[in-house]
Design an enzyme around this catalytic site. Structure first.
Site, PDB file in Angstrom:
ATOM      1  N   LEU A  68     103.537  78.062 154.505  1.00  0.00           N
ATOM      2  CA  LEU A  68     102.768  78.877 155.446  1.00  0.00           C
ATOM      3  C   LEU A  68     101.288  78.636 155.187  1.00  0.00           C
ATOM      4  O   LEU A  68     100.834  78.719 154.043  1.00  0.00           O
ATOM      5  CB  LEU A  68     103.092  80.368 155.269  1.00  0.00           C
ATOM      6  N   ILE A  99     102.031  78.207 149.892  1.00  0.00           N
ATOM      7  CA  ILE A  99     100.861  78.521 150.707  1.00  0.00           C
ATOM      8  C   ILE A  99     100.060  77.242 150.900  1.00  0.00           C
ATOM      9  O   ILE A  99      99.703  76.569 149.927  1.00  0.00           O
ATOM     10  CB  ILE A  99      99.997  79.610 150.046  1.00  0.00           C
ATOM     11  N   LYS A 100      99.788  76.907 152.153  1.00  0.00           N
ATOM     12  CA  LYS A 100      99.062  75.669 152.461  1.00  0.00           C
ATOM     13  C   LYS A 100      97.559  75.907 152.426  1.00  0.00           C
ATOM     14  O   LYS A 100      97.046  76.812 153.086  1.00  0.00           O
ATOM     15  CB  LYS A 100      99.477  75.137 153.834  1.00  0.00           C
ATOM     16  N   ILE A 101      96.862  75.071 151.670  1.00  0.00           N
ATOM     17  CA  ILE A 101      95.408  75.143 151.540  1.00  0.00           C
ATOM     18  C   ILE A 101      94.847  73.745 151.797  1.00  0.00           C
ATOM     19  O   ILE A 101      95.315  72.776 151.202  1.00  0.00           O
ATOM     20  CB  ILE A 101      94.998  75.625 150.137  1.00  0.00           C
TER      21      ILE A 101
END
Length: 433
Positions: A68, A99-101
């Site tokens: 996400l 978690i996409k960064i």
């Protein structure tokens, strides 16, 4: 690796182009568009995570992840990215969520801090090898901080998403321009030098990144973390659908199979690979001489640092545009459902429908909108001097920052205070008008 990823573009198409979410939105009409989107996204990610949980458990946390993304509007804000990553991870509340960064300069310290907090991270929008090394460093430093604090480094997962086909699309366009110029000058050797590099940049770039991956994660520094139970940060090949029909449709799969790697394939690429893909460890083929290809690109005038920087900027902008469009569509649906306007307008394109669809796909594939906002003159021309002249004429994009509001207000006040009844504007040419 078995799992699934998401991004604003995926959610935009899913929510905006179907009525699958209408019932849920109907129960959230009092919320703002961004809150509605987040509720929908978190619920989807939770359901997907639960679906993949058996894989996660059976592989002891190696596979079965769902990603996400933090809001792309935070791509250049380190502190807000960290806070958003922690908030989303807690809201989804699943051990197999990533978690996409983005790997922007501001994203690198956010990656380290998020890993140090024990959150799984999918690092996205990596194009440059040097940027990849920064990402790997951030991951290792985050784990080292946990170890020094006496915290566990077991089952903290991360992937480094390295993008492919977009590199070849841009580099090939530059090579084609070189070839055209060389042909005009009758320089056959330069035509040959550029021609043999077509379609080579992305895979060479990826293999060089993998070479660094092996150096970093098979080295002494990571050995201490491995002994403590840490996993390597796996390279993930992204943007693997072939854009050029002259290339094999499994080009970015067949050539990049190797230990510890992940390949995210869209459905059509996955089907093509199942049908005629070649399963063999190919990543190490020619890896020791891969820098020769990149050196040859430099010799013909291709600056990979400039290319990859532009592609990352374009990628961030493309995700921002998709996110803004997503929120606009959610707001439109909210308004429609709230006011009872349960009908849709359809544009009858007739015989032009396919041309329209093809053009829209091309504009999206070539990141036309984001390149305009980045004042990229190569959108119109390939010749260096012409590109510079075009970029000097794109100041209108910054008009909201450069316009002299006080002067305009004074002019408006003067006109209102006068006895003028009519104004005639005379101009010559499109620029003047």
């Amino acid at each position: 690796m078995v799992g699934v990823t998401s991004n604003p573009s995926i959610f935009q198409k899913a929510i905006g182009n179907s009525d699958d979410y209408d019932d849920t939105i109907n129960n959230l009409l009092d919320l703002e568009a961004e809150e509605i989107y987040e509720r929908l996204a978190i619920e989807d990610i939770q359901q997907a995570s639960d679906m993949f949980r058996p894989i996660y458990d059976n592989t002891d946390g190696r596979d079965g992840y769902v990603s996400l993304e933090v809001s792309p509007n935070l791509a250049h804000d380190t502190d807000s990215t960290i806070a958003e990553a922690k908030r989303l991870y807690e809201a989804v509340d699943r051990p197999n969520v990533m978690i996409k960064i983005p790997a922007t300069p501001e994203g690198i310290p956010a990656i380290e801090e998020t890993i140090a907090s024990g959150i799984n991270v999918n690092v996205t929008l990596i194009f440059a090898v040097e940027n990849y090394k920064q990402v790997a460093e951030a991951y290792i430093k985050g784990l080292e901080r946990r170890l020094e604090a006496g915290e566990s480094v077991v089952k903290i997962a991360s992937v480094a998403s390295f993008f492919l086909s977009r590199i070849d699309t841009l580099v090939d366009r530059m090579l084609d321009s070189n070839i055209h110029t060389a042909k005009m000058k009758g320089d056959s050797s330069r035509v040959a030098a550029n021609s043999k590099l077509l379609g080579k940049a992305a895979i060479a770039n990826a293999k060089l990144a993998y070479k660094h991956f092996k150096d970093i994660f098979e080295g002494e520094r990571f050995a201490k973390l491995r002994d403590a139970g840490a996993s390597v940060q796996r390279p993930l090949w992204a943007s693997t659908s072939t854009k050029n029909p002259a290339y094999a449709d499994t080009k970015y799969v067949d050539n990049l199979i190797g230990a510890h790697t992940v390949n995210t394939m869209p459905p059509e690429t996955l089907e093509a690979f199942k049908d005629h893909g070649k399963v063999a460890e190919t990543l190490i083929d020619g890896i020791d001489s891969i820098e020769d290809t990149l050196d040859m690109l430099v010799e013909v005038g291709i600056d990979m640092q400039q290319v990859t920087r532009r592609l990352q900027d374009d990628g961030v902008d493309a995700f921002k545009e998709a996110f803004d469009e997503l929120l606009t569509q959610v707001e439109a649906k909210r308004t429609m459902l709230k006011t009872g306007l349960a009908y849709k307008y359809n544009l009858a394109l007739g015989i032009y429908a396919q041309d329209y669809a093809d053009t829209m796909k091309r504009l999206e594939r070539e990141f036309v909108a984001s390149r305009i906002w980045n004042q990229d003159g190569s959108l119109w021309k390939d010749n260096g001097p012409l590109i510079a002249r075009i970029e000097n004429r794109l100041g209108w994009l910054d008009v909201l920052d450069t316009i002299d509001y006080d002067r305009l207000q004074a002019l408006q006040d003067d006109i209102k205070a006068s006895d003028f009844e009519y104004i005639i504007l005379l101009g010559m040419g499109g620029s003047s008008l």
